[in-house]
Write a protein that holds these residues in place. Sequence first.
Motif: not given
Length: 692
Positions: A459-485
């Motif tokens: 269950q924790g890994l499923a949540t982790l995958m969602t969170q890392t995908q959001k982190l990936q999207a932050d980096v792709h969009s160039g929003d590094l401040a949100t990426a740090r959070t």
Amino acid sequence: MWDEAFPSFLIGLREGLEAGLIVSILVATLVRAGQKARLPQVWTGVAAAVALSLSFGAVLTFTAANLSGHAQEAFGGVLSLIAVGFVTAMVFWMRRSARTLSAELKEKVQASLAVGAGALILTSFLAVAREGLETSLFLWTNVRTAGESTGPLLGAAVGLVLSAGLCWGLYRRALKMNLTRFFTVTGAGLIVVAAGVLGYGLRDLQESGLVGGGSTYAFDLSGHLDASSWYATLVQGTLNLTVTMTVLQVVGYVAYLGVVMTMFIEGVRGGADAPAPAKDAANDAGKDAKDDATAAPAGAQAGPVRPGRPRWVLPTALVAVPVVVAGAVIALGDGKQNGSATVIVSERDCGRGFGTPQPGQQVFQMHNTGDKVSEVYLVDPGTGAVYGEVEGLAPGTTRALTATIGSGDYAWRCVPTGGNAVTSAVVHIAGGSEAKAVKPVSEDDLKGPLDSYKAYVEQGLATLMTQTQKLQADVHSGDLATARTDWLTAHLQYASLGAAYGTFADLDGKIDGRPDGLADKYRDPGFTGFLRLEYGLWHGQSAADLTPVADELAQNVAKLVHDFPAQDFDPADLPLRAHEILENTLQFELTGDTDMGSGTNLATAQANLAGTRELLTLLQPLLDDRDPQLPVRVNAGMKRVGDLVAAARTPDGWTPVDRLPADTRRQLNGATGQLLEDLAPIPALLEIRKAA
């Protein structure tokens, strides 16, 4: 083998040369005085000193073998500290006395000649016995460090033989030797060796429970250095430095080496400024030997021999007494008190030698006569409860097992590696109170907690995958401040899943691996995952630079989500996680070793605590059945560490570890170390034992 032999070689060479020089000067003085007939008295004292030293070594060896595991560690630790004290005193004594040794001994010999045979025997005995006892004690500590290796014994033998040859050459003036320089060089070497013995002795005391801090590590290089490699073995054998050392070991080692070596070097420099005496011990002994040709006839001034007592009585008594006394000590301490005995461990004769002991604490000598490494348990054959155990008993070896015997049925269970488990005949003990036993754990007992833990992780890994995908999207969009959070949110989720000691196999290193050991450190392409992304986010790297890092992280997390349900998870590993997750925390998070710029090590430590707490909740019913007080202690320790960690969070964020006040950091490390000591019994308490 040479790595383990060298320290003993050095002590054998130096102590042997000291004792040999003393004997050479005694002999040369008697020869020059025309007292050759008194030489047997010198050899009698020497033989008695050798017998005493060997007997002392035997007592140390066999009495230690009969102690319980914790008592052996305490015994060895205390004697290691005593050995360090003896060797330190010897080094400084010889540095001061080397050049005046001959004159002092001559005075004693002249006085002994006036008194009689007993005084001369005593002079030679005391002169040699001190070196012999120091050698026995220091050699015993080295042999114990090396386990079953013969390296220390071989090294000591070579050193003693070489020292005897050197003494003969000096006596006959066949060679010249600067003894001051020799004792200076070997003294410095022995100080380094003694520092290692001090560290080993402190570790023994920690493992015995007499000294705390056994889980507070100064460093742990086991993940980067192979402890079985030739270079690690060489350093460990010669210097007693290991790939993992506690803070107390390192502090003791450095403090001893710094203080004692400084005093020694300053003493050597001070001695170098003093005027050189006319003679030194070696030259004087050699000159006395050279004057042998002009000495008075043998026995010219020897006193009359007393009638009525054979000459062999006194030498025999002096040699026999320490041997007999040592034999009595060993016999009285040979596990025969409290009714214990030697018990055979093998597939054919499991438990042979186990009679009907009296109630009370017993020390059994478990002797493996089989051809396989074995585990052996003292059990209740009806319930399978375990009263005592020895693991990894090699063929032909003997180890002590301590158990408390009460009223009930007892049997031995022998479990050879690769062989068939065997249970001995049952012995019934009447009388005495009920003995405390550890209730056995089966794979079925751990199946429920294991299934629940795997569900928690999935269950924790499923949540982790969602969170890392959001982190990936932050980096792709160039929003590094949100990426740090979002990086911190995802990383803490991962840390709460107990990714310690191979839980996620090779993927753990790719998802959260450190750059240590990589050729180019932070710039190495092998450095990937959360920590690599942390480094880039907090060191001003661009979104373009970090996009491939974020992509690879998301891919590895997705692969872990796919692979984990099919991963083979040994139920026996589950209790290990209760200790190992926080062991990682102490070694890496609370040292700041994994801080790549965000300063959030304490947030990770808090997540590790959450993962450990989840695991302990699942294991608590099993623990309550076996040691109800253990969960109470552990829960109190978890709260204390959790409160200290939580206090480091301010409205502005987490305080980096290196910015914590010194007192707070010491309290946190101490509380975590104590918690690890409280958690340490869980793996043994919940160990799955093989049935016969």
